[in-house]
Design a protein around this motif. Structure first.
Motif, PDB file in Angstrom:
ATOM      1  N   PRO A 293      51.889  30.215  56.997  1.00  0.00           N
ATOM      2  CA  PRO A 293      50.767  29.165  57.100  1.00  0.00           C
ATOM      3  C   PRO A 293      49.515  29.442  57.830  1.00  0.00           C
ATOM      4  N   LEU A 294      49.857  30.765  58.726  1.00  0.00           N
ATOM      5  CA  LEU A 294      48.416  31.167  59.162  1.00  0.00           C
ATOM      6  C   LEU A 294      47.636  32.066  58.179  1.00  0.00           C
ATOM      7  N   ILE A 295      48.002  32.204  57.025  1.00  0.00           N
ATOM      8  CA  ILE A 295      47.315  32.926  56.008  1.00  0.00           C
ATOM      9  C   ILE A 295      47.284  31.840  54.581  1.00  0.00           C
ATOM     10  N   SER A 296      48.027  31.138  54.447  1.00  0.00           N
ATOM     11  CA  SER A 296      47.911  30.299  53.102  1.00  0.00           C
ATOM     12  C   SER A 296      47.286  29.065  53.339  1.00  0.00           C
ATOM     13  N   PHE A 297      46.593  28.546  54.503  1.00  0.00           N
ATOM     14  CA  PHE A 297      45.709  27.492  54.436  1.00  0.00           C
ATOM     15  C   PHE A 297      44.220  27.560  54.081  1.00  0.00           C
ATOM     16  N   VAL A 298      43.862  28.787  53.938  1.00  0.00           N
ATOM     17  CA  VAL A 298      42.581  29.244  53.485  1.00  0.00           C
ATOM     18  C   VAL A 298      41.972  28.573  51.918  1.00  0.00           C
ATOM     19  N   GLN A 299      41.045  28.168  52.003  1.00  0.00           N
ATOM     20  CA  GLN A 299      40.648  27.449  50.628  1.00  0.00           C
ATOM     21  C   GLN A 299      39.283  28.150  50.260  1.00  0.00           C
ATOM     22  N   ASN A 300      39.170  28.200  48.962  1.00  0.00           N
ATOM     23  CA  ASN A 300      37.600  28.470  48.397  1.00  0.00           C
ATOM     24  C   ASN A 300      36.716  27.236  48.839  1.00  0.00           C
ATOM     25  N   ALA A 301      35.547  27.491  49.083  1.00  0.00           N
ATOM     26  CA  ALA A 301      34.539  26.389  49.098  1.00  0.00           C
ATOM     27  C   ALA A 301      33.998  26.309  47.774  1.00  0.00           C
ATOM     28  N   PRO A 302      33.739  24.662  47.580  1.00  0.00           N
ATOM     29  CA  PRO A 302      33.340  24.450  45.953  1.00  0.00           C
ATOM     30  C   PRO A 302      31.754  24.966  45.610  1.00  0.00           C
ATOM     31  N   GLU A 303      31.052  24.807  46.923  1.00  0.00           N
ATOM     32  CA  GLU A 303      29.667  25.330  46.714  1.00  0.00           C
ATOM     33  C   GLU A 303      29.298  26.800  46.747  1.00  0.00           C
ATOM     34  N   THR A 304      30.260  27.744  47.056  1.00  0.00           N
ATOM     35  CA  THR A 304      29.984  28.947  46.954  1.00  0.00           C
ATOM     36  C   THR A 304      30.432  29.555  45.795  1.00  0.00           C
ATOM     37  N   THR A 305      29.545  30.731  45.386  1.00  0.00           N
ATOM     38  CA  THR A 305      30.043  31.567  44.330  1.00  0.00           C
ATOM     39  C   THR A 305      30.590  32.873  44.876  1.00  0.00           C
ATOM     40  N   TYR A 306      31.957  33.214  44.188  1.00  0.00           N
ATOM     41  CA  TYR A 306      32.522  34.174  44.555  1.00  0.00           C
ATOM     42  C   TYR A 306      32.682  35.576  43.653  1.00  0.00           C
ATOM     43  N   PHE A 307      32.628  36.616  43.997  1.00  0.00           N
ATOM     44  CA  PHE A 307      32.857  37.734  43.349  1.00  0.00           C
ATOM     45  C   PHE A 307      33.389  38.798  43.736  1.00  0.00           C
ATOM     46  N   SER A 308      34.119  39.446  43.033  1.00  0.00           N
ATOM     47  CA  SER A 308      35.268  40.861  43.613  1.00  0.00           C
ATOM     48  C   SER A 308      35.264  41.941  42.534  1.00  0.00           C
ATOM     49  N   MET A 309      35.547  42.924  43.045  1.00  0.00           N
ATOM     50  CA  MET A 309      35.391  44.137  42.346  1.00  0.00           C
ATOM     51  C   MET A 309      36.729  44.836  42.968  1.00  0.00           C
ATOM     52  N   ALA A 310      37.197  45.628  42.097  1.00  0.00           N
ATOM     53  CA  ALA A 310      38.436  46.760  42.700  1.00  0.00           C
ATOM     54  C   ALA A 310      37.947  48.246  42.439  1.00  0.00           C
ATOM     55  N   GLY A 311      38.392  49.024  43.089  1.00  0.00           N
ATOM     56  CA  GLY A 311      38.259  50.377  42.998  1.00  0.00           C
ATOM     57  C   GLY A 311      39.573  51.195  42.525  1.00  0.00           C
ATOM     58  N   ILE A 312      39.622  51.604  41.402  1.00  0.00           N
ATOM     59  CA  ILE A 312      40.768  52.249  40.892  1.00  0.00           C
ATOM     60  C   ILE A 312      40.549  53.904  40.918  1.00  0.00           C
ATOM     61  N   ALA A 313      41.507  54.623  41.647  1.00  0.00           N
ATOM     62  CA  ALA A 313      41.552  56.092  41.405  1.00  0.00           C
ATOM     63  C   ALA A 313      42.841  56.462  41.162  1.00  0.00           C
ATOM     64  N   THR A 314      43.723  55.774  40.508  1.00  0.00           N
ATOM     65  CA  THR A 314      44.814  56.034  39.851  1.00  0.00           C
ATOM     66  C   THR A 314      44.975  56.090  38.538  1.00  0.00           C
ATOM     67  N   SER A 315      46.023  56.626  37.971  1.00  0.00           N
ATOM     68  CA  SER A 315      46.409  56.328  36.448  1.00  0.00           C
ATOM     69  C   SER A 315      47.747  56.066  36.476  1.00  0.00           C
ATOM     70  N   PHE A 316      48.087  55.104  35.296  1.00  0.00           N
ATOM     71  CA  PHE A 316      49.125  54.237  35.255  1.00  0.00           C
ATOM     72  C   PHE A 316      50.011  54.850  34.129  1.00  0.00           C
ATOM     73  N   ASP A 317      51.289  55.452  34.290  1.00  0.00           N
ATOM     74  CA  ASP A 317      51.874  56.182  33.321  1.00  0.00           C
ATOM     75  C   ASP A 317      53.193  55.452  32.716  1.00  0.00           C
ATOM     76  N   GLY A 318      53.012  54.024  32.885  1.00  0.00           N
ATOM     77  CA  GLY A 318      53.952  53.173  32.257  1.00  0.00           C
ATOM     78  C   GLY A 318      55.009  52.681  33.359  1.00  0.00           C
ATOM     79  N   ARG A 319      55.047  53.275  34.501  1.00  0.00           N
ATOM     80  CA  ARG A 319      56.056  53.041  35.583  1.00  0.00           C
ATOM     81  C   ARG A 319      55.405  53.169  36.770  1.00  0.00           C
ATOM     82  N   ASN A 320      54.809  54.274  37.036  1.00  0.00           N
ATOM     83  CA  ASN A 320      54.018  54.425  38.423  1.00  0.00           C
ATOM     84  C   ASN A 320      52.651  54.643  38.342  1.00  0.00           C
TER      85      ASN A 320
END
Length: 447
Positions: A293-320
């Motif tokens: 509950p200390l984490i899960s209560f947070v909601q997005n605000a309906p008037e705010t526009t959110y963006f996200s971007m990831a960094g990827i510096a690994t390659s996936f071999d099908g398992r790892n």
């Protein structure tokens, strides 16, 4: 490894120059495409775990946003943007960090809340920033100033929580203040009549935890990792007598004293009630804590526009997922752990996302976590490294992205967790286009 990184940073500082180009704000392409008037709101940059604000660079010259050879925030100012970067507790919880950021943005006394302080047994109030607002006029009577937020790493979920509190307040804190007949921080007010955050851009945000955190806790190696990191960061500063790295744990009675050695300070931290509490970054950033509950209560605000971007510096071999040659060497061990991690007690790792989504990472944060919180995201690809704003507009959606949901704009291939903020760039200016494009994106949103 962190010690080697600091030594390398010093070397770069000695050999590199850092001219910063100037220019004018111009995001007309996106404004025209999205048919908006745009905005000129100030943008607040929120640092991640072990981070620091603009006013207190590490060792006196290593910027969080730009590393030892550049100051990305200053570059943006010379481009005409209004930016600021508060300093929040480097190992504190998202709640405490949001309260600290709010106090610095508004120029007020840090108020952690009556309920929260009693729950964890620390003081209600922290540092006093009265009269020194980073964004003058914000949340003042008759003022219509809003802000945009850019968060890296833990700065992503801290930004989301700050937006939540600025929109919804805290009913528990308000009720407690009414019962106690004391003044409640405006951050916790539940009767706000306007929105205060227009846009958010999260860079490698830890929105669904990091399995490296869960690994540290499940193997009992958290305290050793914590100790070594603290000794490197705080020890390096104190050896130069700069006193520029503040843990901001005064409300816990855990400020380092002038007569205390680093080892003595760490011993006191290690024996404190804080270190094993649910009010630390290490708790907040675990996958296991998502349902708390200390984490899960947070909601997005309906008037705010959110963006996200990831960094990827690994390659996936099908398992790892395996580190690529682009990754900084001291992030390789953590990338390997994340890239092969499994834990039957965390069903979200197998039931919600594929191994590729949970194992592809930037050295500290997984792809699935960077895209957005458990509430979901929408996905489209934007060229955030484009060299001009016209190309940025070509890669953007034809309509302004939806509000109230995270808009995942894609991954930075080869971008590890430190490189994406210019942490150890030898040549200044390598990240300029990326941050100019972020600012143009946020400035093109309707007010």
């Amino acid at each position: 490894m962190l010690a080697l990184a600091l030594i390398y940073s010093v070397f770069l500082h000695l050999i590199a120059a850092s001219p910063i180009p100037g220019g004018n704000v111009n995001q007309v392409s996106l404004i025209k495409q999205w048919d908006t008037t745009g905005n000129q709101y100030p943008t607040v940059f929120m640092h991640g775990i072990f981070g620091f604000g603009e006013a207190k660079p590490l060792l006196g010259f290593i910027n969080y946003w730009g590393g030892p050879t550049q100051n990305i925030l200053q570059m943006l100012r010379q481009k005409g943007y209004k930016v600021a970067a508060p300093s929040m507790g480097p190992l504190s919880s998202n709640w405490e960090r949001a309260c600290e950021a709010y106090a610095q943005i508004t120029g007020s006394l840090t108020d952690y809340g009556l309920v929260r302080s009693k729950q964890f047994g620390h003081k209600r109030f922290g540092l006093d920033h009265t009269g020194k607002p980073l964004v003058p006029g914000f949340m003042q009577k008759s003022s219509k100033i809003k802000i945009n937020l850019v968060g890296h790493s833990m700065g992503g979920p801290t930004s989301r929580l700050l937006v939540h509190l600025l929109k919804f307040g805290s009913p528990q804190e308000m009720e407690a203040c009414v019962r106690a007949k004391v003044v409640c921080s405006p951050l916790f007010w539940t009767n706000k009549t306007q929105s205060y955050v227009n846009g958010v851009f999260a860079i490698s945000g830890v929105h669904q935890g990091s399995t490296f955190d869960d690994f540290l806790q499940s193997t009992g190696s958290f305290l050793n990792f914590f100790k070594q990191t603290i000794l490197v960061i705080i020890g390096a500063n104190n050896s130069n007598d700069l006193k520029l790295y503040d843990m901001q744990l005064g409300h816990w009675g855990l400020d380092q004293t002038s007569s205390e050695s680093i080892d003595q300070y760490f011993e006191r931290l290690q024996k404190s009630q804080w270190v094993n509490s649910k009010s630390t970054a290490l708790f907040d950033l675990s996958v296991k804590a998502l349902s708390d509950p200390l984490i899960s209560f947070v909601q997005n605000a309906p008037e705010t526009t959110y963006f996200s971007m990831a960094g990827i510096a690994t390659s996936f071999d099908g398992r790892n997922a395996n580190p690529t040659g682009d990754m900084l060497i001291f992030l390789v061990p953590t990338a390997v752990i994340i890239g092969s991690y499994s834990n039957p007690s965390l069903p979200i790792l197998t039931q919600t996302y594929s191994p590729m989504e949970w194992r592809q990472n930037d050295g500290l944060v997984m792809l699935a976590s960077s895209r957005g919180p458990p509430s979901g995201f929408v996905s489209f690809s934007m060229n955030m490294q484009s060299e001009n704003l016209a190309d940025l507009a070509v890669s953007a959606p034809k309509k302004q992205p939806a509000k109230g949901v995270y808009n995942f704009v894609g991954s930075w291939k080869g971008g590890d967790h430190m490189a994406i903020v210019g942490g150890l760039d030898l040549v200044p200016g390598l990240r300029d286009n990326f941050y100019i494009n972020i600012m143009a994106l946020l400035a093109s949103l309707s007010p």
